[in-house]
Enzyme design. Structure first.
Site, mmCIF file in Angstrom:
data_model
loop_
_atom_site.group_PDB
_atom_site.id
_atom_site.type_symbol
_atom_site.label_atom_id
_atom_site.label_comp_id
_atom_site.label_asym_id
_atom_site.label_seq_id
_atom_site.Cartn_x
_atom_site.Cartn_y
_atom_site.Cartn_z
ATOM 1 C CG HIS A 27 -0.543 0.392 2.673
ATOM 2 N ND1 HIS A 27 0.531 1.617 3.356
ATOM 3 C CD2 HIS A 27 0.014 -0.440 3.431
ATOM 4 C CE1 HIS A 27 0.738 1.303 4.192
ATOM 5 N NE2 HIS A 27 0.660 -0.215 4.444
ATOM 6 C CD GLU A 65 -2.648 -1.355 5.787
ATOM 7 O OE1 GLU A 65 -1.703 -1.924 6.227
ATOM 8 O OE2 GLU A 65 -1.655 -0.401 6.277
ATOM 9 C CD GLU A 91 1.530 -3.525 6.174
ATOM 10 O OE1 GLU A 91 2.131 -2.806 5.927
ATOM 11 O OE2 GLU A 91 0.242 -3.569 5.422
#
Length: 962
Positions: free
Chosen positions: A153, A197, A223
């Site tokens: 993201h 996100e 992430e």
């Protein structure tokens, strides 16, 4: 000379045991340090292609982290446009590549979002979301093969630059797109550079609505839940995907299924996009940065506080895994889809197994090994090789461990009262303090008891007792595996420790069972006092421990650990042993009898180094991930301190069978280390610039507050001095503003004060709050005479709001509160495409749960079990409104209705703004958007960092009743 050297080297004496213990701790410590820092020295200097990818990615990372760029900011659009330009540039000229932009294609979805943090939650939240994901498809040469989705993201939180969360993931995707645009893979790859996100995992949810979703079966999610360091394999779907990772990532694999169990058990409260993809049926891998938490979501999540080494660590793992899936063939059997146990060993080896196989192994060793132990005990009893009256010997270790535990637990309780937040800065010192305190106390108790009543059985008896303790622990772990449906992927260390303790116990019992019966050795050398010959290894009495000289060459040579492993050819020594059968005549038998006396060295070398390494590996991973969660409340602090103490004790347990043999020097070193660690833990300040106190900021204004107060909320750990920090900033000192702190009862508190008003929008004059947010009710038939009392009530309203991307509506009534009790009377919401009232929509309402559209493409979502809240997102800053319709049921249809019930519906409306590092032009003057946050960042101590508390930094509230 050789005989004397071997006799001295392998003798079960204080010096030998102490040297081996120190060597073990030094080696394990160095291996752990090397494992932690190795990635910093692994940059691709010799690979030109990889170096070019890394250099380009670092420049891209710097470009997208100039400012915070949450979904609610204009900078978010700037990052989107930069990334769209980059991917278009990268795939130019590649016929097998295609780019899709949700911003231009209008991917607008309305859906009921489940609570990703609580699967049992019945709360119904409806989300209207306009996506600006950038999706890239690289069509494979064999597109019929299951494809791979690679996702990260590009939004950040309002208070962070987003370098680790998740800029590194985004630029890794750019590097992979660069590679596969030039070299077509076998499988189709889809890259989702998703947006938003941070506040709902909405970018991942939007991808599920994309036309390329059916092309992929696997997912690699990148992430950042820390700030730099190494990227860990947080979790993987099953045994097959774990095996794929093992076969793919040959260079510096890093992962541990302990983290996976923490997600399963909700010990880790945050979530990643992986959860959304997993719930949608995709299988794959969640790779993320995981520490330090105190810098996560703060301004220090920047390129200044990460490194190219961290970037390369994630990029290289992703390249290896993506290359393997893209180009290689692999088996993916449905029968191997049980949860996986996995871990790496110092970034060199990667071990994986099925939890079902682990369950089977546990059942076998739980059944078989106790039988072996009992058989050996029976042989010992029959051969009478154990000393008489062993009960007191069997009680020694439990008594010693009990006393040591009480003192260690008192140490921990005192630390919790005096300096509980020290774990946020340094968990190593308390853990060392707990471990060495426990070890030195056991040393003192066992040494004293050994001095008062020497025993030749203590070492092996201790191993047997530890074995039975681990048997109970393994039984619990096995039951846990079964009851959790094999999701308890973090219990495998218990199996490893059980097997090691079993080995130590069996070696000791075997050597005891096949040695000669109890006898007394008569030594002519006056320096050797009489000693029993031998059950297990001969253990010196305290009087003998000081005598380290070798016996005279003419003295008898005992068949114990003091004898050389190989006899000298000219040996003329004879045994002077009484009450024993005739000594073995053959040299082989003599060697075996002599070698049996060295069981202690086999036990030590097999158990202590391996157990210590394994405990430190697992304990450091656990504490690395959670130690700064102690800032979240009393319970989190208690849990961290408990894990630190139990882990420290577990580190000492493998040494307990040998600890009474430590010499004076090593025991004093351990005592000094325990005392120093304790002093550091009690006296050091819990926060530093690199390990700061993390506070969460929000500023709220109420639309109808006559006084127009702008309330600043600072949320953080109770007892951390938040009130004093806030009293030292200009706003509270100059205006004599009162700082009020209220506790939530769980170890956290919120402090409030009246701060400077935000400047959310530019204006030619100072704007009123009603100029920024206002609510207009277009229609409401609750009191209409034309509506039957049994007919649903309909209302429409427009939320007029400037330069905004996010508002929420919470519903409540006389029988329902949004998060507290009752079922919401709201059964349907409508998201209109324009701001004008249109009655035609009412006659076209859907009768089924879920999403439908009317002729005007208005989105209608119906949920008969009640809608608790509605979340509204939009991309266009220039469209200054949200137009919604609401349908709810009258109370007369409710079984809980009473005379005081009302059909009125309350709406709590909250709108969020997330920009602070930018300006507004007010009456020709340049004004910072959120001066209250600027002030806190400027005047707070350097040991304090700030993150956002809510989806925005500034929230404007209103409440109306329909």
């Amino acid at each position: 000379m050789l005989a004397q050297f071997l006799r001295s080297l392998f003798r079960f004496r204080k010096t030998t045991v102490s040297v081996l213990l120190v060597a073990t701790y030094v080696v394990v410590f160095l291996l752990n340090v090397w494992d932690r820092i190795r990635y910093q020295y692994s940059l691709p200097e010799d690979n030109k292609h990889h170096k070019q990818l890394l250099d380009a990615s670092w420049i891209d990372l710097q470009s997208i982290t100039r400012k915070p760029h949450p979904y609610t900011s204009r900078e978010n659009d700037a990052v989107h446009d930069f990334l769209l330009h980059r991917v278009t540039e990268l795939v130019e000229g590649a016929p097998h590549a295609e780019v899709s932009d949700d911003y231009k294609e209008g991917n607008h979805l309305v859906f009921k979002q489940p609570d990703v943090f609580n699967s049992s939650s019945t709360e119904s939240r409806i989300v209207s979301f306009e996506s600006s994901n950038i999706v890239v498809k690289i069509t494979g040469s064999q597109p019929e093969l299951p494809g791979l989705l690679i996702s990260a993201h590009f939004d950040s939180v309002p208070t962070a630059l987003g370098a680790t969360d998740d800029g590194v993931g985004i630029v890794t995707l750019l590097a992979l797109i660069t590679r596969y645009a030039k070299k077509q893979p076998r499988r189709t790859l889809v890259f989702n550079l998703n947006n938003n996100e941070e506040f709902g995992l909405l970018g991942a949810s939007a991808f599920l609505n994309h036309r390329w979703r059916p092309l992929v079966d696997y997912v690699l999610n990148l992430e950042g839940t820390g700030a730099g360091g190494k990227a860990v394999l947080f979790r993987t779907s099953d045994t097959n995907t774990a095996s794929i990772y093992k076969n793919a990532v040959k260079t510096q694999p890093f992962g541990n299924s302990i983290y996976q169990q923490a997600f399963y058990d909700r010990y880790i409260s945050s979530e990643t996009d992986y959860k959304v993809y997993e719930q949608a049926g995709l299988r794959g891998w969640d790779i993320a940065f995981y520490k330090p938490r105190a810098l996560y979501h703060t301004i220090k999540d920047s390129t200044q506080f990460t490194s190219q080494a961290s970037l390369w660590n994630m990029m290289h793992a992703s390249l290896q895994l993506a290359d393997f899936i893209a180009f290689e063939s692999f088996e993916d059997e449905p029968k191997d889809r049980s949860p996986a146990v996995y871990f790496d060993i110092i970034g060199t080896f990667f071990v994986t197994a099925s939890t079902k196989d682990l369950f089977t192994l546990n059942c076998v060793v739980l059944s078989v090994i106790p039988v072996i132990i009992l058989v050996l005990e029976f042989v010992i009893q029959r051969r009478k090789t154990r000393e008489r009256n062993p009960l007191l010997v069997w009680l020694r270790l439990p008594f010693s461990m009990f006393i040591s535990y009480l003192v260690t637990a008192t140490f921990r309780s005192s630390l919790f009262r005096v300096n509980p937040l020290i774990f946020s800065r340094d968990y190593v010192s308390p853990t060392i303090g707990f471990s060495f305190t426990f070890l030195i106390l056991n040393y003192l108790v066992l040494s004293l008891l050994e001095y008062l009543a020497p025993s030749r059985d203590l070492k092996t008896v201790s191993f047997v007792e530890l074995f039975f303790g681990m048997w109970i622990a393994l039984l619990w772990a096995t039951i846990r595996l079964c009851t959790s449906k094999y999701t308890a992927t973090g219990v495998y260390p218990i199996t490893v420790l059980y097997l090691l303790m079993s080995f130590g116990a069996i070696v000791g019992l075997v050597c005891s069972a096949f040695k000669r019966k109890h006898s007394v050795v008569k030594a002519k050398d006056s320096e050797e006092t009489a000693a029993p010959n031998t059950y297990s290894s001969i253990e010196e009495s305290p009087q003998q421990a000081t005598n380290t000289e070798a016996p005279n060459e003419n003295s008898p040579e005992e068949h114990d650990e003091r004898a050389p492993l190989l006899r000298a050819s000219n040996s003329s020594q004879v045994s002077s042993v009484t009450n024993v059968s005739e000594a073995p005549s053959s040299a082989l038998k003599a060697f075996v009898v002599s070698a049996l006396n060295y069981d202690w060295s086999v036990q030590f070398l097999a158990v202590v180094p391996l157990a210590s390494f394994f405990v430190i590996m697992c304990l450091s991973l656990i504490l690395d991930g959670i130690y700064q969660t102690c800032q979240e409340g009393f319970q989190a602090t208690w849990n961290v301190s408990k894990i630190s103490m139990l882990g420290g004790m577990l580190l000492a347990i493998p040494v307990l069978p040998f600890c009474y043999k430590l010499n004076y020097f090593v025991s004093m070193v351990l005592l000094f280390a325990a005392a120093s660690a304790g002093i550091f833990s009690f006296e050091r300040a819990p926060f530093t610039e690199s390990s700061p106190l993390k506070l969460r900021f929000s500023q709220e204004l109420n639309l109808h507050d006559e006084l127009g107060f702008s309330t600043v909320n600072v949320f953080g750990r109770q007892g951390a001095g938040i009130e004093q920090i806030l009293r030292n900033i200009p706003s509270t000192q100059n205006a004599h503003s009162n700082v009020e702190c209220t506790s939530n009862g769980q170890g956290s508190e919120t402090c409030r004060y009246a701060g400077p008003r935000p400047h959310l929008v530019s204006s030619s004059s100072i704007p009123e709050l009603s100029d920024i947010l206002s609510i207009k009710v277009l229609s409401n038939n609750r009191k209409s005479s034309g509506r039957s009392s049994y007919e649903p009530i309909n209302a429409e309203l427009v939320i007029n709001v400037k330069e905004n991307r996010l508002c929420t509506i919470g519903f409540n009534s006389s029988q329902f509160a949004e998060h507290d009790y009752g079922q919401s009377p709201v059964k349907q919401v409508t998201i209109f495409g324009n701001a004008h009232h249109d009655n035609r929509t009412r006659s076209q309402l859907s009768t089924l749960d879920g999403l439908s559209r009317d002729d005007e493409e208005n989105r209608i979502f119906k949920w008969n079990r009640g809608i608790n809240s509605l979340q509204l997102h939009k991309l266009d800053f220039e469209r200054n409104y949200y137009h919604v319709g609401i349908q709810w049921m009258p109370t007369i249809l409710s079984q809980d209705a009473d005379e005081e019930s009302s059909d009125a519906l309350g709406l709590k409306i909250r709108c969020f703004w997330g920009e602070y590092d930018s300006v507004s032009i007010i009456n020709g003057e340049v004004k910072r958007k959120v001066p209250a946050l600027d002030e806190l960042l400027a005047y707070s101590p350097k040991e304090v960092s700030f993150s956002n508390r809510e989806a925005g930094l500034v929230i404007v509230n209103d409440y109306i009743e329909l």
